[in-house]
Design a protein around this motif. Structure first.
Motif, PDB file in Angstrom:
ATOM      1  N   HIS A 141       0.898  -7.634   3.574  1.00 22.08           N
ATOM      2  CA  HIS A 141       0.560  -8.232   2.269  1.00 22.08           C
ATOM      3  C   HIS A 141       1.822  -8.500   1.455  1.00 22.08           C
ATOM      4  O   HIS A 141       1.941  -9.542   0.786  1.00 22.08           O
ATOM      5  N   LEU A 142       2.781  -7.589   1.513  1.00 23.76           N
ATOM      6  CA  LEU A 142       4.018  -7.750   0.753  1.00 23.76           C
ATOM      7  C   LEU A 142       4.819  -8.941   1.268  1.00 23.76           C
ATOM      8  O   LEU A 142       5.345  -9.742   0.486  1.00 23.76           O
ATOM      9  N   ASP A 143       4.904  -9.078   2.588  1.00 19.75           N
ATOM     10  CA  ASP A 143       5.675 -10.181   3.160  1.00 19.75           C
ATOM     11  C   ASP A 143       5.076 -11.544   2.802  1.00 19.75           C
ATOM     12  O   ASP A 143       5.811 -12.487   2.469  1.00 19.75           O
ATOM     13  N   PHE A 144       3.768 -11.671   2.878  1.00 25.80           N
ATOM     14  CA  PHE A 144       3.136 -12.939   2.533  1.00 25.80           C
ATOM     15  C   PHE A 144       3.293 -13.252   1.044  1.00 25.80           C
ATOM     16  O   PHE A 144       3.415 -14.419   0.654  1.00 25.80           O
ATOM     17  N   ALA A 145       3.287 -12.224   0.224  1.00 31.25           N
ATOM     18  CA  ALA A 145       3.402 -12.438  -1.219  1.00 31.25           C
ATOM     19  C   ALA A 145       4.782 -12.961  -1.607  1.00 31.25           C
ATOM     20  O   ALA A 145       4.931 -13.689  -2.598  1.00 31.25           O
ATOM     21  N   LEU A 146       5.807 -12.609  -0.844  1.00 28.66           N
ATOM     22  CA  LEU A 146       7.172 -12.991  -1.209  1.00 28.66           C
ATOM     23  C   LEU A 146       7.409 -14.493  -1.116  1.00 28.66           C
ATOM     24  O   LEU A 146       8.230 -15.028  -1.858  1.00 28.66           O
ATOM     25  N   ALA A 147       6.725 -15.183  -0.217  1.00 31.62           N
ATOM     26  CA  ALA A 147       7.002 -16.600   0.029  1.00 31.62           C
ATOM     27  C   ALA A 147       6.858 -17.420  -1.247  1.00 31.62           C
ATOM     28  O   ALA A 147       5.780 -17.511  -1.830  1.00 31.62           O
ATOM     29  N   GLY A 148       7.960 -18.000  -1.699  1.00 36.50           N
ATOM     30  CA  GLY A 148       7.956 -18.834  -2.896  1.00 36.50           C
ATOM     31  C   GLY A 148       7.755 -18.086  -4.193  1.00 36.50           C
ATOM     32  O   GLY A 148       7.629 -18.706  -5.250  1.00 36.50           O
ATOM     33  N   PHE A 149       7.724 -16.755  -4.129  1.00 41.90           N
ATOM     34  CA  PHE A 149       7.417 -15.970  -5.327  1.00 41.90           C
ATOM     35  C   PHE A 149       8.602 -15.127  -5.780  1.00 41.90           C
ATOM     36  O   PHE A 149       8.899 -15.056  -6.979  1.00 41.90           O
ATOM     37  N   ALA A 150       9.262 -14.456  -4.869  1.00 41.28           N
ATOM     38  CA  ALA A 150      10.355 -13.556  -5.228  1.00 41.28           C
ATOM     39  C   ALA A 150      11.334 -13.487  -4.069  1.00 41.28           C
ATOM     40  O   ALA A 150      11.077 -13.959  -2.955  1.00 41.28           O
ATOM     41  N   ASP A 151      12.498 -12.853  -4.329  1.00 47.94           N
ATOM     42  CA  ASP A 151      13.529 -12.712  -3.300  1.00 47.94           C
ATOM     43  C   ASP A 151      13.462 -11.348  -2.608  1.00 47.94           C
ATOM     44  O   ASP A 151      13.823 -11.242  -1.431  1.00 47.94           O
ATOM     45  N   HIS A 152      13.062 -10.343  -3.327  1.00 44.69           N
ATOM     46  CA  HIS A 152      12.974  -8.987  -2.778  1.00 44.69           C
ATOM     47  C   HIS A 152      11.691  -8.337  -3.273  1.00 44.69           C
ATOM     48  O   HIS A 152      11.117  -8.754  -4.297  1.00 44.69           O
ATOM     49  N   ALA A 153      11.282  -7.279  -2.558  1.00 43.76           N
ATOM     50  CA  ALA A 153      10.116  -6.508  -2.990  1.00 43.76           C
ATOM     51  C   ALA A 153      10.260  -5.063  -2.518  1.00 43.76           C
ATOM     52  O   ALA A 153      10.830  -4.801  -1.452  1.00 43.76           O
ATOM     53  N   LEU A 154       9.754  -4.150  -3.323  1.00 40.84           N
ATOM     54  CA  LEU A 154       9.813  -2.721  -3.018  1.00 40.84           C
ATOM     55  C   LEU A 154       8.439  -2.114  -3.242  1.00 40.84           C
ATOM     56  O   LEU A 154       7.718  -2.501  -4.166  1.00 40.84           O
ATOM     57  N   ILE A 155       8.093  -1.143  -2.403  1.00 48.60           N
ATOM     58  CA  ILE A 155       6.891  -0.335  -2.629  1.00 48.60           C
ATOM     59  C   ILE A 155       7.341   1.106  -2.808  1.00 48.60           C
ATOM     60  O   ILE A 155       7.963   1.689  -1.912  1.00 48.60           O
ATOM     61  N   ASP A 156       7.078   1.646  -3.990  1.00 45.85           N
ATOM     62  CA  ASP A 156       7.374   3.055  -4.285  1.00 45.85           C
ATOM     63  C   ASP A 156       6.057   3.792  -4.431  1.00 45.85           C
ATOM     64  O   ASP A 156       5.233   3.463  -5.301  1.00 45.85           O
ATOM     65  N   ARG A 157       5.861   4.802  -3.587  1.00 46.78           N
ATOM     66  CA  ARG A 157       4.609   5.553  -3.599  1.00 46.78           C
ATOM     67  C   ARG A 157       4.773   6.819  -4.426  1.00 46.78           C
ATOM     68  O   ARG A 157       5.866   7.387  -4.543  1.00 46.78           O
ATOM     69  N   VAL A 158       3.685   7.268  -5.020  1.00 45.23           N
ATOM     70  CA  VAL A 158       3.699   8.527  -5.771  1.00 45.23           C
ATOM     71  C   VAL A 158       3.823   9.672  -4.776  1.00 45.23           C
ATOM     72  O   VAL A 158       3.106   9.714  -3.754  1.00 45.23           O
ATOM     73  N   ALA A 159       4.750  10.583  -5.047  1.00 50.75           N
ATOM     74  CA  ALA A 159       4.910  11.755  -4.173  1.00 50.75           C
ATOM     75  C   ALA A 159       3.614  12.552  -4.150  1.00 50.75           C
ATOM     76  O   ALA A 159       3.034  12.848  -5.205  1.00 50.75           O
ATOM     77  N   GLY A 160       3.171  12.886  -2.955  1.00 54.32           N
ATOM     78  CA  GLY A 160       1.909  13.584  -2.815  1.00 54.32           C
ATOM     79  C   GLY A 160       0.745  12.655  -2.563  1.00 54.32           C
ATOM     80  O   GLY A 160      -0.385  13.101  -2.397  1.00 54.32           O
ATOM     81  N   GLY A 161       0.979  11.357  -2.573  1.00 52.72           N
ATOM     82  CA  GLY A 161      -0.065  10.392  -2.237  1.00 52.72           C
ATOM     83  C   GLY A 161      -0.661   9.702  -3.428  1.00 52.72           C
ATOM     84  O   GLY A 161      -0.843   8.489  -3.435  1.00 52.72           O
ATOM     85  N   SER A 162      -1.002  10.434  -4.481  1.00 52.30           N
ATOM     86  CA  SER A 162      -1.614   9.809  -5.660  1.00 52.30           C
ATOM     87  C   SER A 162      -1.533  10.769  -6.824  1.00 52.30           C
ATOM     88  O   SER A 162      -1.206  11.953  -6.663  1.00 52.30           O
ATOM     89  N   VAL A 163      -1.827  10.270  -8.010  1.00 48.78           N
ATOM     90  CA  VAL A 163      -1.855  11.085  -9.207  1.00 48.78           C
ATOM     91  C   VAL A 163      -2.971  10.572 -10.108  1.00 48.78           C
ATOM     92  O   VAL A 163      -3.176   9.365 -10.243  1.00 48.78           O
ATOM     93  N   ALA A 164      -3.718  11.473 -10.679  1.00 48.06           N
ATOM     94  CA  ALA A 164      -4.768  11.078 -11.611  1.00 48.06           C
ATOM     95  C   ALA A 164      -4.166  10.801 -12.976  1.00 48.06           C
ATOM     96  O   ALA A 164      -3.059  11.264 -13.297  1.00 48.06           O
ATOM     97  N   ASP A 165      -4.888  10.063 -13.803  1.00 51.49           N
ATOM     98  CA  ASP A 165      -4.391   9.710 -15.133  1.00 51.49           C
ATOM     99  C   ASP A 165      -4.177  10.964 -15.964  1.00 51.49           C
ATOM    100  O   ASP A 165      -5.008  11.889 -15.987  1.00 51.49           O
ATOM    101  N   GLY A 166      -3.045  11.021 -16.635  1.00 46.22           N
ATOM    102  CA  GLY A 166      -2.760  12.127 -17.546  1.00 46.22           C
ATOM    103  C   GLY A 166      -2.223  13.366 -16.874  1.00 46.22           C
ATOM    104  O   GLY A 166      -2.154  14.425 -17.519  1.00 46.22           O
ATOM    105  N   GLU A 167      -1.818  13.342 -15.636  1.00 46.72           N
ATOM    106  CA  GLU A 167      -1.316  14.532 -14.945  1.00 46.72           C
ATOM    107  C   GLU A 167       0.147  14.801 -15.221  1.00 46.72           C
ATOM    108  O   GLU A 167       0.705  15.744 -14.676  1.00 46.72           O
TER     109      GLU A 167
END
Length: 460
Positions: free
Chosen positions: A305-331
């Motif tokens: 999905h990231l690679d297809f999104a880059l075409a004509g849209f941006a030069d670089h892209a990064l995915i940074d994940r929350v440590a531990g997998g996820s976080v609930a709101d307000g944690e």
């Protein structure tokens, strides 16, 4: 028969010989004039007809003098009464009367003439006839129309008109063009086009030079320019047409310059571009979904999905994940670890960051952290033109050194924050707009769904 009507040895001037000599002199004078001349007595009978009248209409003096008006020979029957009344009305009006109407030539053609007629007083002071001078007015009417057209173009036209001289400098500018160029009509005269345009001047000058050398192009041209104004630079699109101007008085064509006519079509072109971009991005999302469906690993699907999104849209892209997998709101504060990134030195597919799970060293207030806190998109730009300062700005945020514009979008699934996807653009691209954020959020939804599925499979 001369230009005057005669009867035996007596004409209308008198019976004695000296007066006949005066009539001959009058006829010679009338014949020598450049204007067509004729005269009518009080009954509307033609009494004089000079050679210029013969030249224009083809009727000789012998054929014209003695006829009653123009009916049946020099005007159409339907027009005869009106023309006769208009000519003879000069006997009752002060000064000269000016009229325009069509006369018939001897060959049956029609000639548009302009007449000036005036009453001829008799010995008792009362009108004894009408004197009439006439000339063809095609050339004069064409001139008047040309002048009227020029005035309309330079005062009332709804498109810009600029006459550019052979040195490619404005010589005449109409009101619409002056408003479009953000200056007064006289202030633009003689100024180089480079003083008016920050970008696009090379393309415009190239078009003007081509027209001077080769003539007008077969179709209008659409040119994007950056206009210098008091409010700052403005990007505009002008649909332009060009005409080469040459002197009509010279035997050989002598270029006088170029008539440049243009309309501002910026809004319509932007609408067209946005519609085309929307279609392209929609197709990219559809293609990405089909390609991701073939991936066995959900994390790999996220990269697709990231690679297809880059075409004509941006030069670089990064995915940074929350440590531990996820976080609930307000944690509270979160840590981000790199999940995937596009190569910064050369084109290629997104590369996974491995399983070490080391936190990314983002400083406090980093756009990625702001994105997580706001649970929304965040845009950032270097805001400087100095390449060194822009590089320092990107490096300080742990981004590729050539990045000058950033768009961070939160990755959300089932009410939890999974991370952040960051799109980066270089100096050759414009900064991200709200329209771009909408597309990035659509991409983020698909990436988040793939990452969430990957986390579920890992836990299972």
């Amino acid at each position: 028969m001369s230009a005057s009507r005669r009867s035996g040895t007596t004409d209308e001037l008198g019976p004695d010989e000296p007066e006949r000599d005066g009539a001959d002199l009058l006829a010679a004078l009338l014949d020598g004039m450049d204007a067509a001349l004729c005269a009518f007595d009080a009954d509307g009978v033609v009494t004089h007809w000079n050679r210029e009248a013969e030249r224009i209409l083809g009727w000789t003096a012998a054929e014209a003098v003695g006829r009653h008006g123009f009916a049946g020979w020099a005007v159409r029957t339907a027009d005869a009464e009106e023309v006769g009344n208009r000519l003879l009305s000069a006997m009752q009006a002060p000064g000269r009367q000016v009229h325009e109407f069509a006369l018939l030539t001897k060959e049956g053609g029609r000639v548009l003439v302009r007449t000036q007629s005036a009453a001829v007083p008799g010995p008792d002071g009362k009108p004894a006839g009408v004197y009439c001078a006439f000339s063809e007015v095609h050339a004069q009417i064409d001139l008047e129309r040309s002048i009227a057209l020029s005035e309309a173009l330079f005062d009332d036209a709804s498109w810009g008109v600029v006459l550019v001289d052979a040195d490619l400098r404005p010589a005449v500018v109409n009101a619409h063009a002056a408003r479009a160029l953000g200056s007064g009509r006289t202030a633009l005269l003689g100024r180089p086009l480079g003083e008016l345009l920050a970008q696009g001047v090379e393309e415009l000058e190239s078009a003007l030079t081509h027209v001077l050398a080769e003539g007008a192009p077969p179709a209008p041209a659409e040119m994007w320019v950056t206009l210098r104004t008091a409010e700052g630079d403005q990007r505009r699109c002008w649909r332009s047409g060009f005409l080469r101007l040459a002197s009509p008085l010279a035997e050989e064509p002598v270029p006088l310059g170029v008539a440049w006519l243009f309309q501002d079509v910026t809004e319509s072109k932007q609408t067209e571009q946005e519609a085309a971009l929307l279609r392209f991005r929609t197709n990219q999302l559809h293609r990405a979904a089909r390609a991701a469906a073939e991936c066995e690993d959900p994390a790999e699907a996220a990269s697709v999905h990231l690679d297809f999104a880059l075409a004509g849209f941006a030069d670089h892209a990064l995915i940074d994940r929350v440590a531990g997998g996820s976080v609930a709101d307000g944690e509270g504060p979160v840590r981000l670890v790199r999940g995937a990134a596009t190569p910064s030195g050369a084109p290629g597919p997104s590369l996974p960051a491995g399983r070490a799970g080391l936190p990314v060293r983002y400083a406090e207030g980093h756009p990625a952290f702001q994105c997580v806190e706001r649970i929304g998109s965040v845009r950032a730009s270097a805001g400087v033109s100095d390449p060194e300062r822009a590089r320092d700005w990107a490096v300080a945020r742990q981004w590729p050194a050539d990045a000058v514009h950033a768009l961070c979008v939160v990755l959300r699934s089932r009410g939890r924050t999974l991370g952040v996807v960051t799109f980066l653009r270089g100096a050759s691209r414009t900064q991200f707009e709200r329209f771009d954020a909408t597309y990035a959020e659509d991409v983020a939804v698909r990436i988040a769904a793939a990452l969430d599925l990957a986390a579920v499979l890992e836990q299972g």
